[in-house]
Design an enzyme around this catalytic site. Sequence first.
Site, PDB file in Angstrom:
ATOM      1  N   LYS A  88     188.847   3.339  69.364  1.00  0.00           N
ATOM      2  CA  LYS A  88     189.262   4.245  70.443  1.00  0.00           C
ATOM      3  C   LYS A  88     190.790   4.314  70.451  1.00  0.00           C
ATOM      4  O   LYS A  88     191.472   3.288  70.577  1.00  0.00           O
ATOM      5  CB  LYS A  88     188.717   3.697  71.766  1.00  0.00           C
ATOM      6  CG  LYS A  88     188.484   4.724  72.840  1.00  0.00           C
ATOM      7  CD  LYS A  88     187.731   4.069  73.992  1.00  0.00           C
ATOM      8  CE  LYS A  88     187.654   4.975  75.200  1.00  0.00           C
ATOM      9  NZ  LYS A  88     187.107   4.251  76.360  1.00  0.00           N
TER      10      LYS A  88
HETATM   11  O1  G3P Z   1     186.350   4.483  79.532  1.00  0.00           O
HETATM   12  C1  G3P Z   1     187.128   5.535  79.976  1.00  0.00           C
HETATM   13  C2  G3P Z   1     186.752   6.096  81.313  1.00  0.00           C
HETATM   14  O2  G3P Z   1     185.377   6.230  81.403  1.00  0.00           O
HETATM   15  C3  G3P Z   1     187.373   5.431  82.504  1.00  0.00           C
HETATM   16  O3  G3P Z   1     186.761   5.769  83.704  1.00  0.00           O
HETATM   17  O4  G3P Z   1     186.370   5.361  86.092  1.00  0.00           O
HETATM   18  O5  G3P Z   1     188.400   4.384  85.015  1.00  0.00           O
HETATM   19  O6  G3P Z   1     188.240   6.828  85.433  1.00  0.00           O
HETATM   20  P1  G3P Z   1     187.496   5.587  85.136  1.00  0.00           P
END
Ligand code: G3P
Length: 218
Positions: A88
């Site tokens: 990633k």
């Molecule tokens: O893994 C990346 C993403 O899904 C992060 O989510 O909830 O931190 O905005 P969030």
Amino acid sequence: MKFFIDTANLNQIKEAHDLGILDGVTTNPTLMAKEGIKGQEAVNNHYKTICEIVGNGDVSAEVTVVDFKTIIEQGKKLAALHKNIVVKVPMIPDGVKAIKYFTDNGIRTNCTLIFSAGQAMLAAKAGAAYVSPFIGRIDDSGWDGIELIQQIAHIFSIQEINSQILAASIRNSLHIIKCAEAGANVCTCPLDAILGLTKHPLTDIGLAKFTEDAKKFQ
Ligand code: G3P
């Protein structure tokens, strides 16, 4: 649409896998830190354990550096941990360059922190296997995350782009349904949002009645 779980928590990954619906896992540095994992060896072992639980599905492991040379060094080490690791990489110029390098060298990538169609197009052009638009964070800031999925899906369709649209930053079950409608190839979700899809009050009412009636002939 494939279902990934967005966590580094092994119990949650096992629970989603045991449901029989899990296609893969995404992690990020915040999710790894939340699990209290310390040191590179522990991090590597954690990724290997996740890969073993998931079986055949892809597991995104995020680089924690931002310059081309060290992204490459770190990404190669992550990719060597397991055949299902997808590296990633953040959407920055050095990240795009690294995605191209990894693509040319047979290492699959997931371009993260995507907030616009242009970023998705560039990541795809560099050869990213997955592009990850952050739906919830877009909604949080007053824009429409689902519209972005629709736009990217439209562009990828008419331009015949093969990168998978991996909808990330999912906040709830409705997001998952809307992402499927909008043309996401993958949705990476918190466990609660996945389990929320099983719920409907009429299911509960119907089941209570069936259970009660079943007693009549048992
Ligand atoms: O893994 C990346 C993403 O899904 C992060 O989510 O909830 O931190 O905005 P969030």
